[in-house]
Structures are given as structure tokens and as C-alpha cells.
Design a protein around this motif. Structure first.
Motif, mmCIF file in Angstrom:
data_model
loop_
_atom_site.group_PDB
_atom_site.id
_atom_site.type_symbol
_atom_site.label_atom_id
_atom_site.label_comp_id
_atom_site.label_asym_id
_atom_site.label_seq_id
_atom_site.Cartn_x
_atom_site.Cartn_y
_atom_site.Cartn_z
ATOM 1 N N SER A 18 0.467 -1.250 -0.092
ATOM 2 C CA SER A 18 -0.024 -0.093 -0.132
ATOM 3 C C SER A 18 0.770 1.195 -0.094
ATOM 4 O O SER A 18 0.248 2.272 -0.020
ATOM 5 C CB SER A 18 -0.885 -0.096 1.152
ATOM 6 N N CYS A 51 0.246 3.919 -2.675
ATOM 7 C CA CYS A 51 -0.392 5.276 -2.544
ATOM 8 C C CYS A 51 0.267 6.247 -1.984
ATOM 9 O O CYS A 51 -0.597 7.584 -1.827
ATOM 10 C CB CYS A 51 -1.631 4.700 -1.602
ATOM 11 N N CYS A 109 -3.803 3.630 2.099
ATOM 12 C CA CYS A 109 -3.498 2.227 2.562
ATOM 13 C C CYS A 109 -4.902 1.522 1.962
ATOM 14 O O CYS A 109 -4.815 0.402 1.018
ATOM 15 C CB CYS A 109 -3.793 1.928 4.260
ATOM 16 N N PHE A 148 -5.295 0.184 -1.920
ATOM 17 C CA PHE A 148 -4.613 -1.038 -2.271
ATOM 18 C C PHE A 148 -5.286 -2.355 -1.847
ATOM 19 O O PHE A 148 -5.440 -3.265 -2.707
ATOM 20 C CB PHE A 148 -3.211 -1.146 -1.405
ATOM 21 N N TRP A 149 -5.712 -2.423 -0.553
ATOM 22 C CA TRP A 149 -6.522 -3.580 -0.365
ATOM 23 C C TRP A 149 -7.824 -3.860 -0.926
ATOM 24 O O TRP A 149 -8.272 -5.012 -1.412
ATOM 25 C CB TRP A 149 -6.699 -3.561 1.211
#
Length: 363
Positions: free
Chosen positions: A69, A72, A240, A243-244
Motif C-alpha cells: 500500500s 499510495c 492504504c 491497495f486492499w
């Protein structure tokens, strides 16, 4: 000596010498002269402009961050993380390396100007803004956050299997109240059943014998009005959560996630602890970064951690309310705290399967 360790810690957080001296005095009761501080930093080799970390090492760190992440992050955020991980480098070096290593990402993060409403708070712990973040909820990951209205310091940031249990949300609140021995003057909440217990405990902590019950210490309203935490969710997404979201969307597109109870439990089992570690890093980095001055804003600028710790530097005061310990303990007994990352039966089955393959679960 312990105070030398504190100096090194604050140096790695990019505190100025004045901020280090103030933090030592306020947080640890250690009063040093500027000369003693400078002599100690010289002895420990804590230089800001020389003995910089080799560029190749900084490049390797940034490249590793870009594999998760960290892709980002903007260069200011990445520069802060470099220092927090013991690398002495300047912002321009980080900016140049990120352009070389992730030119496309730099273009995608081009800043856009936003028109914001004017916000004002009397001081740290006057208002805590509390909300849930549901972007990962379709995959079984519920995030709860709390931010201080004055300093913008992140008070808590938790990932768990639910955001709907009011006793769990109250547990996040009381965990901080217990560790700091104090609660805010008021809390700002959304109008959801998950916040009912927290609101009751906030009012109970402020109630005194003989006083008529009141609700002045809790403010309910729509999410659109909870501007401090709602604006911070954009930071979380940029640094963060996106990304997930992309990772889990790909799992779904590839046919590995079918939106079932079992699939969500497996995502929780595999990823919850990893996501929590990243949330801890995001919160720590945010709390130590420097908020820049904004034109026509009534909010102070500086490091959230320093603004929260030393409000007098900004013409404000700590508004923390310190209730009796027995009231805190009574509330804690009614809370539920995080235990298994997923359904308990699924958890034990997964652990057994891992054990059969000589793997161990670490939370």
C-alpha cells in the motif's frame, strides 16, 4: 540512559530541537538545556544534514514500500516513513526517487484543491470524532476510527470482523479512556445503533451524583456533518485502503471470492492482522507528520502529536475529563474486546489445517 533513548525516538520522528525539548519535559518530566540536547545528539551521531543514509538503501526501502500500500503514498508521507525507519534523507531525494521508481503513480496522485468548511475546536480532547469505514466491509473487514477535532491526532484505528456490535465499539472507546485515565468533553457520532453503548458510557463518565441526566456530552448527526473523520477517511484510502480494495476486487474477479460467510471468514483469517499492522503504521505516520498552514483556516498547523500533547503552544488547553476510576472500571466490564479474527469455528479449522502442513498462525 532512558532519556537518550527518548531523544533518539523523537529525532526519528523528525521533531525539531524545540519540539524534542518540549516533549521530554511534558511527556517524561525530563528538563534539558538546548546545549545538553545538542551535545547528546552529536555524541549519538544524530545529524539532520550530514551522515545521510546511502541513496541506494533509501531507494531499496522505497521500492519495497511500493510493493504494497506504500504505492499510495506521496513523497512527503514517504519521507516521513523513511525517517521513522531510521533513514536520514531529505525530502527532495525521496521525491526524485519516487519519480524514478513510480512515475505513473506520481502522476495519478496529482493534488486537487478542495473547498472546506471552517472548523474550530477549543483544544485537544474537546471533541472526538468517531465513525466506521465500510469500504472493505463487503470483504468482511470492518474499520473503526476516532480522531481528535483540535489536533487531528488519530486516537484509535481498528480493523475487526464487525462494526455493528455496540459493545465492541464501546470497547475501543473505553480502552483509550482506561489507558489515558480520561475521556473527551464530547464525542461526535453517527446516528447508528452501534454507537448507543458508547454514548451511554460517555454520558455516564461525565455524570455526577445529584446531577440531572444530560446528553450535552454526545452529539449525533449524519456522516456528512462529521467532517474531521470523514475527511481523514480520504487519507486512509489514499495511503492504504485503496491497495486492499484492489486486491480483494481482483480476488472476486478471478473467482476466488464469492461473497459468502466462509469466504469472508477466510479473508478475515488471512488478512485481518496484516491490515491492522498497516493501519497502525498509517496512524503513527499521520500523527507525526506536519500539517501545513491553510489559508483562512482557524485550525492550528503542526504535528498532530505535538498539538495534542502541548496545546498551550497553540493558545488552547487540554479539555480531557478525568472521571473516577470506579466509573471507568464499571464501563470496561460491559465492553467486548477483540478476540478471534474470524468466526471461532472457522478459525480453529484453519489452524488445524495449517498445523497439518507444518504452518503456524501468528496474530
Amino acid at each position: 540512559m532512558e532519556w537518550i533513548h527518548h531523544i533518539e525516538t523523537y529525532f526519528r520522528r523528525m521533531y525539531s530541537n524545540d519540539e524534542i525539548l518540549a516533549a521530554l519535559a511534558e511527556e517524561h518530566g525530563i528538563v534539558l538545556s538546548r546545549r545538553t540536547l545538542e551535545r547528546t545528539m552529536q555524541m549519538k551521531g544524530l545529524w539532520r544534514r550530514k551522515d545521510k543514509t546511502d541513496v541506494a538503501q533509501v531507494s531499496a526501502f522505497i521500492e519495497a514500500q511500493l510493493q504494497n500500500s506504500g504505492q499510495c503514498h506521496g513523497y512527503r508521507w514517504m519521507h516521513q516513513k523513511c525517517w521513522m525507519n531510521g533513514m536520514v534523507t531529505d525530502r527532495e531525494t525521496v521525491r526524485t526517487l519516487m519519480r524514478l521508481l513510480d512515475g505513473e503513480g506520481v502522476q495519478l496522485r496529482t493534488r486537487r484543491r478542495l473547498r472546506r468548511r471552517i472548523y474550530h475546536s477549543r483544544g485537544p480532547n474537546y471533541v472526538w470524532h468517531i465513525d466506521g469505514y465500510d469500504k472493505l466491509k463487503p470483504f468482511g473487514i470492518a474499520i473503526s476510527g476516532c480522531i481528535d477535532g483540535f489536533s487531528r491526532r488519530v486516537i484509535w484505528l481498528h480493523a475487526y470482523k464487525t462494526n455493528n456490535d455496540p459493545d465492541v465499539i464501546a470497547g475501543y472507546f473505553m480502552d483509550v479512556v482506561l489507558s489515558t485515565e480520561g475521556c473527551p468533553e464530547r464525542v461526535r457520532l453517527d446516528m447508528g445503533t452501534e454507537n448507543v453503548r458508547l454514548a451511554e458510557m460517555q454520558n455516564f463518565l461525565h455524570w455526577s451524583e445529584g446531577q440531572v441526566a444530560n446528553t450535552d456530552h454526545v452529539t449525533f448527526g449524519p456522516s456528512t456533518g462529521n467532517q474531521r473523520i470523514e475527511r481523514w477517511w480520504l487519507t486512509l484510502r489514499n495511503q492504504c485502503a485503496q491497495f486492499w480494495m484492489d486486491i480483494f476486487d481482483k480476488l472476486r474477479c478471478d473467482g476466488h471470492f464469492a461473497d459468502t460467510f466462509l469466504d469472508k471468514s477466510l479473508v478475515q483469517f488471512c488478512f485481518l492482522s496484516i491490515i491492522q499492522e498497516e493501519l497502525d503504521t498509517v496512524a503513527a505516520t499521520w500523527n507525526e507528520h506536519r500539517i501545513r498552514r491553510v489559508h483562512a483556516s482557524r485550525s492550528p498547523h503542526g504535528r498532530p502529536s505535538i498539538m495534542h500533547l502541548l496545546p498551550e503552544l497553540y493558545g488552547a488547553r487540554d479539555c480531557r475529563h478525568r472521571p473516577a476510576l470506579d466509573k471507568i472500571e464499571a464501563c470496561v466490564e460491559e465492553c467486548v474486546f477483540k478476540d478471534f479474527p474470524c468466526d471461532e469455528d472457522v478459525f480453529h479449522v484453519c489452524v488445524d489445517v495449517m498445523s497439518e502442513h507444518n504452518l503456524s498462525f501468528t496474530n
